[in-house]
Design a protein around this motif. Structure first.
Motif, mmCIF file in Angstrom:
data_model
loop_
_atom_site.group_PDB
_atom_site.id
_atom_site.type_symbol
_atom_site.label_atom_id
_atom_site.label_comp_id
_atom_site.label_asym_id
_atom_site.label_seq_id
_atom_site.Cartn_x
_atom_site.Cartn_y
_atom_site.Cartn_z
ATOM 1 N N GLY A 134 0.813 -1.208 0.000
ATOM 2 C CA GLY A 134 0.000 0.000 0.000
ATOM 3 C C GLY A 134 0.846 1.257 0.000
ATOM 4 N N ASP A 135 1.877 1.279 0.841
ATOM 5 C CA ASP A 135 2.759 2.451 0.900
ATOM 6 C C ASP A 135 3.513 2.635 -0.409
ATOM 7 O OD1 ASP A 135 2.019 3.031 3.494
ATOM 8 O OD2 ASP A 135 3.753 2.045 4.401
ATOM 9 N N ASN A 136 4.039 1.547 -0.960
ATOM 10 C CA ASN A 136 4.810 1.659 -2.201
ATOM 11 C C ASN A 136 3.939 2.153 -3.353
ATOM 12 O OD1 ASN A 136 7.158 0.786 -0.980
ATOM 13 N ND2 ASN A 136 6.958 -1.327 -1.676
ATOM 14 N N LEU A 137 2.724 1.603 -3.455
ATOM 15 C CA LEU A 137 1.848 2.019 -4.537
ATOM 16 C C LEU A 137 1.454 3.479 -4.389
ATOM 17 C CD1 LEU A 137 0.321 0.985 -7.065
ATOM 18 C CD2 LEU A 137 -1.627 0.498 -5.559
ATOM 19 N N ARG A 138 1.068 3.889 -3.178
ATOM 20 C CA ARG A 138 0.658 5.278 -2.967
ATOM 21 C C ARG A 138 1.824 6.239 -3.185
ATOM 22 N NH1 ARG A 138 -1.695 7.322 2.765
ATOM 23 N NH2 ARG A 138 0.459 6.900 3.358
ATOM 24 N N GLY A 143 3.722 7.449 -18.910
ATOM 25 C CA GLY A 143 5.175 7.425 -18.952
ATOM 26 C C GLY A 143 5.781 7.841 -17.626
ATOM 27 N N ALA A 144 5.178 8.840 -16.981
ATOM 28 C CA ALA A 144 5.654 9.264 -15.659
ATOM 29 C C ALA A 144 5.501 8.137 -14.649
ATOM 30 C CB ALA A 144 4.898 10.501 -15.195
ATOM 31 N N LEU A 145 4.360 7.454 -14.690
ATOM 32 C CA LEU A 145 4.175 6.305 -13.803
ATOM 33 C C LEU A 145 5.238 5.244 -14.046
ATOM 34 C CD1 LEU A 145 0.297 5.794 -13.862
ATOM 35 C CD2 LEU A 145 1.680 6.129 -11.806
ATOM 36 N N GLY A 146 5.487 4.945 -15.314
ATOM 37 C CA GLY A 146 6.480 3.932 -15.645
ATOM 38 C C GLY A 146 7.859 4.283 -15.131
ATOM 39 N N GLU A 147 8.274 5.507 -15.355
ATOM 40 C CA GLU A 147 9.601 5.931 -14.906
ATOM 41 C C GLU A 147 9.738 5.821 -13.392
ATOM 42 O OE1 GLU A 147 10.165 9.874 -16.287
ATOM 43 O OE2 GLU A 147 10.249 9.316 -18.417
ATOM 44 N N VAL A 148 8.745 6.314 -12.683
ATOM 45 C CA VAL A 148 8.816 6.314 -11.224
ATOM 46 C C VAL A 148 8.852 4.891 -10.679
ATOM 47 C CG1 VAL A 148 7.534 6.859 -9.122
ATOM 48 C CG2 VAL A 148 7.783 8.581 -10.916
ATOM 49 N N PHE A 149 7.969 4.037 -11.181
ATOM 50 C CA PHE A 149 7.897 2.687 -10.625
ATOM 51 C C PHE A 149 9.106 1.842 -11.010
ATOM 52 C CE2 PHE A 149 3.749 3.910 -9.403
ATOM 53 C CZ PHE A 149 3.342 3.023 -8.422
ATOM 54 N N LEU A 150 9.668 2.063 -12.167
ATOM 55 C CA LEU A 150 10.869 1.315 -12.536
ATOM 56 C C LEU A 150 12.095 1.786 -11.771
ATOM 57 C CD1 LEU A 150 10.527 0.933 -16.415
ATOM 58 C CD2 LEU A 150 10.448 -0.904 -14.711
ATOM 59 N N ASP A 151 12.187 3.085 -11.533
ATOM 60 C CA ASP A 151 13.420 3.656 -10.981
ATOM 61 C C ASP A 151 13.397 3.891 -9.475
ATOM 62 O OD1 ASP A 151 14.318 3.708 -13.586
ATOM 63 O OD2 ASP A 151 13.868 5.835 -13.887
ATOM 64 N N GLU A 152 12.210 4.091 -8.908
ATOM 65 C CA GLU A 152 12.168 4.592 -7.535
ATOM 66 C C GLU A 152 11.334 3.762 -6.568
ATOM 67 O OE1 GLU A 152 11.278 8.805 -7.357
ATOM 68 O OE2 GLU A 152 12.091 9.113 -9.372
ATOM 69 N N VAL A 153 10.463 2.908 -7.062
ATOM 70 C CA VAL A 153 9.571 2.156 -6.172
ATOM 71 C C VAL A 153 10.163 0.782 -5.906
ATOM 72 C CG1 VAL A 153 7.265 1.177 -5.861
ATOM 73 C CG2 VAL A 153 7.547 3.416 -6.963
ATOM 74 N N GLY A 154 10.297 0.469 -4.634
ATOM 75 C CA GLY A 154 10.892 -0.803 -4.259
ATOM 76 C C GLY A 154 9.870 -1.913 -4.163
ATOM 77 N N THR A 206 8.665 -6.070 -4.480
ATOM 78 C CA THR A 206 8.562 -6.973 -5.620
ATOM 79 C C THR A 206 7.720 -6.377 -6.728
ATOM 80 O OG1 THR A 206 8.716 -8.847 -4.104
ATOM 81 C CG2 THR A 206 7.866 -9.294 -6.305
ATOM 82 N N SER A 207 6.656 -5.686 -6.347
ATOM 83 C CA SER A 207 5.685 -5.243 -7.345
ATOM 84 C C SER A 207 6.073 -3.955 -8.054
ATOM 85 C CB SER A 207 4.314 -5.067 -6.698
ATOM 86 O OG SER A 207 4.385 -4.127 -5.637
ATOM 87 N N GLY A 208 6.923 -3.130 -7.454
ATOM 88 C CA GLY A 208 7.253 -1.851 -8.070
ATOM 89 C C GLY A 208 7.732 -1.968 -9.505
ATOM 90 N N PRO A 209 8.790 -2.742 -9.766
ATOM 91 C CA PRO A 209 9.262 -2.884 -11.149
ATOM 92 C C PRO A 209 8.245 -3.550 -12.067
ATOM 93 C CG PRO A 209 10.962 -3.542 -9.587
ATOM 94 C CD PRO A 209 9.706 -3.365 -8.799
ATOM 95 N N LEU A 210 7.435 -4.459 -11.525
ATOM 96 C CA LEU A 210 6.437 -5.122 -12.373
ATOM 97 C C LEU A 210 5.372 -4.130 -12.821
ATOM 98 C CD1 LEU A 210 6.002 -8.517 -10.490
ATOM 99 C CD2 LEU A 210 7.512 -7.976 -12.410
ATOM 100 N N PHE A 211 4.887 -3.319 -11.888
ATOM 101 C CA PHE A 211 3.949 -2.263 -12.273
ATOM 102 C C PHE A 211 4.623 -1.284 -13.231
ATOM 103 C CE2 PHE A 211 1.250 -3.858 -8.996
ATOM 104 C CZ PHE A 211 -0.015 -3.344 -9.242
ATOM 105 N N GLY A 212 5.896 -0.999 -12.999
ATOM 106 C CA GLY A 212 6.618 -0.096 -13.892
ATOM 107 C C GLY A 212 6.670 -0.612 -15.314
ATOM 108 N N LEU A 213 6.888 -1.914 -15.477
ATOM 109 C CA LEU A 213 6.867 -2.507 -16.811
ATOM 110 C C LEU A 213 5.516 -2.316 -17.475
ATOM 111 C CD1 LEU A 213 8.744 -5.882 -16.178
ATOM 112 C CD2 LEU A 213 9.557 -3.977 -17.587
#
Length: 200
Positions: free
Chosen positions: A35-39, A58-69, A71-78
């Motif tokens: 919940g914290d990571n997604l928010r 694109g902004a969502l993708g960049e943030v989730f790939l680069d900054e969100v930790g 397991t799910s952060g990079p997957l959502f970023g993809l």
């Protein structure tokens, strides 16, 4: 034409509303940070979009790939990145379908999850299939897939370590996917969009 800014802001509002429930669900089946990571990721993407403009997805993708930790952060970023690419090619349902399908393929390539493993794939895969019928149909399929994870024993991720303790509650990552597809439906087909799939 898809108003990406509207999608982003609806998604952000839904994530804020669902934050506490998503956190509680992840505490039962994971490490409690979803919940914290997604928010945090969505808030950061909104701030970046407000400052720089450009592609909201694109902004969502960049943030989730680069900054969100997590397991799910990079997957959502993809997923966000591939949807942004699809919409850059064709700013309509066809572009969305292509991007979401590419995102699903990328997530499965990286995470190796299949439908039935109790992951976000259980919401994403049926939503991609249903997108042929429109955004509202995809949103309903994502919500149904997320709800269906409550009946599944996890075979992937941290939830696989807690066994049957997670049964009866939906997977938080799958619910995050359902919220995203709801945001697209609410922004593009508001008359037909289902209610936001907030966890109970």
């Amino acid at each position: 034409m898809i108003e990406q800014e509207t999608v982003l802001r609806r998604f952000a509002a839904a994530v804020e509303d669902a934050h506490a429930q998503l956190t509680e669900l992840d505490q039962r089946s994971g490490d409690g940070d979803f919940g914290d990571n997604l928010r945090t990721g969505v808030r950061t993407a909104v701030a970046r979009f407000d400052a720089d403009g450009g592609s909201a997805l694109g902004a969502l993708g960049e943030v989730f790939l680069d900054e969100v930790g997590g397991t799910s952060g990079p997957l959502f970023g993809l997923l966000f990145t591939e949807i942004a690419r699809g919409l850059a090619e064709s700013d309509d349902l066809a572009g969305f379908r292509a991007g979401a399908g590419a995102g699903l393929a990328a997530i499965q390539r990286v995470g190796e999850a299949e439908v039935g493993d109790r992951t976000l794939v259980d919401a994403l895969s049926p939503a991609v299939d249903a997108a042929e019928q429109g955004f509202a149909a995809a949103a309903r399929a994502a919500a149904d897939g997320a709800e269906g994870t409550a009946r599944l024993r996890a075979r992937m991720g941290r939830a696989s370590y807690v066994g049957e303790r997670a049964l009866g509650e939906p997977d938080p990552g799958a619910l995050g996917i359902a919220l995203l597809f709801w945001a697209f439906a609410a922004a593009t087909e508001p008359a037909d969009a289902p209610a936001a799939p907030l966890p109970r």
